[in-house]
Scaffold this active site. Structure first.
Site, PDB file in Angstrom:
ATOM      1  N   SER A 117       0.830  -1.205   0.000  1.00  0.00           N
ATOM      2  CA  SER A 117       0.000   0.000   0.000  1.00  0.00           C
ATOM      3  C   SER A 117       0.863   1.253   0.000  1.00  0.00           C
ATOM      4  O   SER A 117       0.604   2.209  -0.739  1.00  0.00           O
ATOM      5  CB  SER A 117      -0.931   0.004   1.214  1.00  0.00           C
ATOM      6  OG  SER A 117      -1.853  -1.052   1.153  1.00  0.00           O
ATOM      7  N   ARG A 153       0.873   8.023   6.015  1.00  0.00           N
ATOM      8  CA  ARG A 153      -0.021   7.234   6.867  1.00  0.00           C
ATOM      9  C   ARG A 153      -1.442   7.794   6.820  1.00  0.00           C
ATOM     10  O   ARG A 153      -2.410   7.044   6.879  1.00  0.00           O
ATOM     11  CB  ARG A 153       0.511   7.166   8.306  1.00  0.00           C
ATOM     12  CG  ARG A 153      -0.245   6.161   9.165  1.00  0.00           C
ATOM     13  CD  ARG A 153       0.578   5.678  10.329  1.00  0.00           C
ATOM     14  NE  ARG A 153       1.644   4.780   9.940  1.00  0.00           N
ATOM     15  CZ  ARG A 153       1.494   3.477   9.698  1.00  0.00           C
ATOM     16  NH1 ARG A 153       0.292   2.915   9.807  1.00  0.00           N
ATOM     17  NH2 ARG A 153       2.513   2.723   9.365  1.00  0.00           N
ATOM     18  N   HIS A 170      -2.814   6.519   3.649  1.00  0.00           N
ATOM     19  CA  HIS A 170      -3.068   5.086   3.807  1.00  0.00           C
ATOM     20  C   HIS A 170      -4.362   4.836   4.577  1.00  0.00           C
ATOM     21  O   HIS A 170      -5.133   3.929   4.254  1.00  0.00           O
ATOM     22  CB  HIS A 170      -1.887   4.436   4.531  1.00  0.00           C
ATOM     23  CG  HIS A 170      -2.043   2.979   4.780  1.00  0.00           C
ATOM     24  ND1 HIS A 170      -2.338   2.459   6.024  1.00  0.00           N
ATOM     25  CD2 HIS A 170      -1.949   1.908   3.952  1.00  0.00           C
ATOM     26  CE1 HIS A 170      -2.416   1.143   5.945  1.00  0.00           C
ATOM     27  NE2 HIS A 170      -2.175   0.775   4.710  1.00  0.00           N
TER      28      HIS A 170
END
Length: 210
Positions: free
Chosen positions: A17, A40, A43
């Site tokens: 990812s 992050r 994500h």
């Protein structure tokens, strides 16, 4: 219609990812500590707008890590954000996560005064001893009251993560925090954010500590 699925082992999904995120960001790059926070957030949300709307005060990553290492208490404005923060990692440095939003006395006082529970929660948090980090992902009134408490010199947070989501006073509350040049902050400018984003920013900081 034939759909081609990418073959990825379960333990490799997160790594893959982040590879995709890096590929899709293209030539856009960030400073090392900031890079991990931005990626992050993307994500967690699959929203690349966070590559543009996250605002970081000067040296905020280093200051945040220093506060965590010194046993900072993290105050959240939702139980969801509290539950999403990696407390096992935090406790290694003597810190803890607290949230006053569900306390009966906070709810009673908020009702009596005609203010939000978030407002009362920030007032309770201002009485905590030691370094404090605020992680706000839902309530703009939490940021507004924080701003007031700071300007009244009743509290000086080590860090404010200001990412409430929504429409009413959300943008304005974030701009108030951004105007506090002497307070370290990570703010998602605009309407986007949420408790999940607040927690993931906090975790992105925790994961950088070795």
């Amino acid at each position: 219609m034939e759909i081609q699925l990418e073959k990825v082992l379960p333990q490799e999904i997160e790594r893959r990812s982040f590879e995709i995120i890096t590929e899709e960001l293209g030539e856009k790059t960030f400073a090392p500590g900031i890079d991990l926070v931005v990626k992050r957030c993307i994500h967690t949300s699959a929203d690349f707008d966070y590559a543009e709307n996250l605002v970081f005060s000067e040296n905020v990553i280093e200051k945040a890590i220093h506060a965590i290492k010194n046993g900072a208490t993290i105050v959240t404005d939702t139980q969801m954000a509290k539950s999403g923060i990696n407390k096992k990692k935090l406790v290694q440095f003597g810190g803890e996560v607290v949230c006053f939003m569900s306390d009966d006395d906070v709810a009673a006082e908020a009702k009596e005064r005609g203010v939000t529970r978030a407002t009362v929660s920030m007032e309770r948090a201002s009485k905590l001893e030691g370094p404090v980090i605020f992680v706000i992902g839902n309530a703009p009134t939490a940021l507004v009251r924080l701003y007031e408490l700071i300007t009244e010199e009743k509290i000086r947070p080590e860090l404010i993560i200001g990412v409430p989501v929504g429409f009413v006073n959300v943008v304005q509350s974030k701009e108030l925090i951004l105007s506090l040049e002497h307070i370290p902050h990570i703010v998602a400018r605009g309407r986007k954010g949420g408790s999940n984003i607040a927690a993931c920013i906090c975790n992105a900081l925790l994961y950088q500590i070795v």
